[in-house]
Design a protein around this motif. Sequence first.
Motif, PDB file in Angstrom:
ATOM      1  N   ILE A   7     -85.562  18.134   0.484  1.00 15.91           N
ATOM      2  CA  ILE A   7     -84.507  18.644  -0.393  1.00 15.91           C
ATOM      3  C   ILE A   7     -83.991  19.986   0.109  1.00 15.91           C
ATOM      4  O   ILE A   7     -82.778  20.224   0.148  1.00 15.91           O
ATOM      5  CB  ILE A   7     -85.004  18.743  -1.844  1.00 15.91           C
ATOM      6  N   ILE A   8     -84.890  20.870   0.523  1.00 18.75           N
ATOM      7  CA  ILE A   8     -84.475  22.183   1.037  1.00 18.75           C
ATOM      8  C   ILE A   8     -83.581  22.018   2.258  1.00 18.75           C
ATOM      9  O   ILE A   8     -82.547  22.668   2.390  1.00 18.75           O
ATOM     10  CB  ILE A   8     -85.706  23.056   1.350  1.00 18.75           C
ATOM     11  N   GLN A  11     -80.170  20.600   1.189  1.00 17.07           N
ATOM     12  CA  GLN A  11     -79.364  21.616   0.520  1.00 17.07           C
ATOM     13  C   GLN A  11     -78.781  22.617   1.505  1.00 17.07           C
ATOM     14  O   GLN A  11     -77.740  23.216   1.236  1.00 17.07           O
ATOM     15  CB  GLN A  11     -80.205  22.351  -0.534  1.00 17.07           C
ATOM     16  N   ALA A  12     -79.427  22.789   2.641  1.00 12.17           N
ATOM     17  CA  ALA A  12     -78.947  23.747   3.642  1.00 12.17           C
ATOM     18  C   ALA A  12     -77.808  23.186   4.500  1.00 12.17           C
ATOM     19  O   ALA A  12     -77.159  23.939   5.225  1.00 12.17           O
ATOM     20  CB  ALA A  12     -80.108  24.164   4.551  1.00 12.17           C
ATOM     21  N   GLN A  16     -72.007  19.053   2.006  1.00 10.08           N
ATOM     22  CA  GLN A  16     -72.776  18.433   0.931  1.00 10.08           C
ATOM     23  C   GLN A  16     -72.287  17.030   0.588  1.00 10.08           C
ATOM     24  O   GLN A  16     -72.920  16.342  -0.202  1.00 10.08           O
ATOM     25  CB  GLN A  16     -72.766  19.324  -0.312  1.00 10.08           C
TER      26      GLN A  16
END
Length: 62
Positions: A7-8, A11-12, A16
């Motif tokens: 997830i990290i 998200q980076a 998106q």
Amino acid sequence: MTVKELIIRLQALPNQDALVIFASGNANEWLVATGIVERGISPSPANPDFVVPGNDPGVEII
């Protein structure tokens, strides 16, 4: 990699709206993730590496 680490990293990403594709070491095995659906799950009594419908929160990658 844990789900939290995934997830990290997702998200980076700068885009998106990007399509997420998972691949194995074999070039013929791909998983294209187009979304998720929230599901109730629980560990399978026959095999704890699998889940069956239940009451614990989970998501299905579709």
